[in-house]
Design a protein around this motif. Structure first.
Motif: not given
Ligand code: GAP
Length: 436
Positions: A191-193, A247-249, A257-265, A301-302
């Motif tokens: 599931e995505m938010m 950028f990934d959180i 380390w693993g991606e929780l959320e990607g923030l893209a332009n 996108s989380a």
């Protein structure tokens, strides 16, 4: 000390957070079911996200678009051509691997000969209608984002929105992942938010920075320790086909380390492509500048499943209390699956049992409350601590006379004697949601 993944997996199964999907049939790879406590925690993750990004802001709208969409959407978005991995097959054991993971030119599992690399699209295919042919082939969405882009113009019109504004959506996505493992970190159904935030192009970088800050603060507000979070910029080939910058959180999982959320332009890539392919003008008339523009998009996108896992791992602690081990899930109060548990101190005293059941009944409604009399009080506390229950309410002999109960706080273990008539108010005050 970092908790071992095996402890988390075992707790999840034993206490009804996460089960292997289709387990009695041997399971389905990288597909998971959320059990009675898991569904509570998962719903709470979605609730706190929606509250933070939709209700607490005046520049956001919500959406719930369908999973099945017109197949041309995935051609326009670039997923049909670019959402793929380069794979090799082992000719001996038939296992599949990503080409990038192969260090030597032989199978990493059995040492067998490998096939030539070939592309494999990660989207699941199915058919719509009664005929199963190429024309009726559609996809299960690999992201919810495209539903937002194709409804963009309708939201603008129906909600009379001006730039900047965003659309938030929570929903299932499907990817036929090749590299799986690490429990629910990489699933085939998840599931995505997602947020698509539409801005004037010249303000995109400013909004990108602001969303990274806001989203990082969200994970911390709801309990994740700062030392376990970092922001990492995508470089070179890592950038998705639609992104100008990303950028990934990331969270420090026990496996790395693993991606929780990607923030893209995402620039104007998606709206422009959908305009081109659908033939519908998706530009935005900006009242201020009196010009038509295609907005740029900042996309936080989380993943629900990954946030769930990170919140759970970060909350897990083991401590010594009077020489005994205590396992506690110190989840934030808005996340804890059970808010209160009610016990009779003596389960063989019908009057105490009756009163305890009545109290539990009266507390039920706004949140999950459980009643338990199946063990000694020490065991009952331990059971609730392990799943993060915030308050344990104990009814004892004195309760019958003084009409009071003992309320124990999960974290401090301090006990309050509270009048039964005030109990609901007492808990409501403790559980109250704090705005940012
Ligand atoms: N629309 C943008 C997008 O789809 P993504 O980085 O591929 O971006 C966004 O996915 C988030 O979805 C990830 O940060 C991750 O939390 C979650 N996610 C992606 N693939 C996943 C998988 N196979 N299993 C679980 N979560 C996944």
């Amino acid at each position: 000390m970092a908790v071992e993944m095996q402890k988390i997996i075992s707790l999840c199964k034993r206490r009804g957070f996460i089960y292997q999907d289709s387990e009695i049939y041997g399971g389905l790879g990288s597909v998971w079911d959320y059990g009675p406590l898991g569904v509570e925690l998962k719903n709470n993750v979605k609730k706190i996200w929606w509250r933070s990004v939709v209700y607490e802001r005046d520049d956001m709208e919500g959406l719930d678009s369908a999973i099945l969409m017109h197949p041309d959407i995935w051609k326009a978005s670039g997923h049909v051509t670019s959402f793929k991995d380069l794979l090799v097959d082992c000719k001996e054991c038939q296992k599949r691997f990503k080409q990038e993971e192969i260090k030597e030119s032989k199978c990493p599992e059995c040492g067998g000969r490998l096939s030539k690399p070939k592309y494999f699209n990660l989207m699941f295919k199915t058919y719509i209608g009664s005929v199963e042919d190429k024309k009726s082939q559609i996809y299960l969405r690999p992201e919810t984002a495209q539903g937002i882009f194709v409804d963009f113009a309708q939201v603008v019109t129906s909600m009379r929105r001006k730039l900047p504004f965003g659309i938030a959506q929570i929903g299932k996505a499907f990817r036929n992942e090749i590299t799986t493992g690490n429990f629910t970190f990489r699933c085939r159904e998840f599931e995505m938010m997602e947020i698509e935030y539409f801005v004037r192009p010249e303000t995109a970088e400013k909004w990108h920075k602001s969303w990274i800050k806001e989203r990082l603060a969200w994970y911390k507000k709801f309990g994740i320790k700062s030392k376990n979070l970092r922001v990492r910029e995508h470089i070179g080939k890592e950038l998705a086909h639609y992104a100008k910058a990303c950028f990934d959180i990331e969270y420090q999982f026990p496996f790395g380390w693993g991606e929780l959320e990607g923030l893209a332009n995402r620039t104007d890539y998606d709206l422009s492509r959908h305009s081109e392919v659908s033939g519908k003008d998706l530009s935005f008339f900006d009242e201020e500048s009196k010009e038509k523009i295609i907005p740029y998009v900042i996309e936080p996108s989380a993943g629900v499943d990954r946030s769930f896992l990170a919140f759970l791992i970060d909350a897990y602690r083991e401590e010594k209390v009077r020489g005994e081990k205590r396992v506690v899930l110190g989840l934030h109060k808005d996340l804890a699956p059970i808010k209160a548990a009610v016990f009779p101190l003596l389960r063989n005293r019908p009057q105490i049992v009756k009163l305890a059941k009545k109290i539990a009944r009266e507390l039920r409604g706004p949140y999950k409350v459980v009643y338990d009399d199946t063990a000694s009080i020490g065991r009952l506390y331990r059971r609730q601590d392990e799943v993060g229950t915030l308050y344990c309410v104990t009814v004892d002999v004195n309760s019958l006379n003084d009409k009071k109960v003992t309320v124990r706080d999960r974290d401090s273990m301090l006990q309050d004697r509270v009048a039964i008539s005030r109990l609901k108010k007492y808990l409501d005050k403790k559980l109250k949601y704090e705005m940012r």
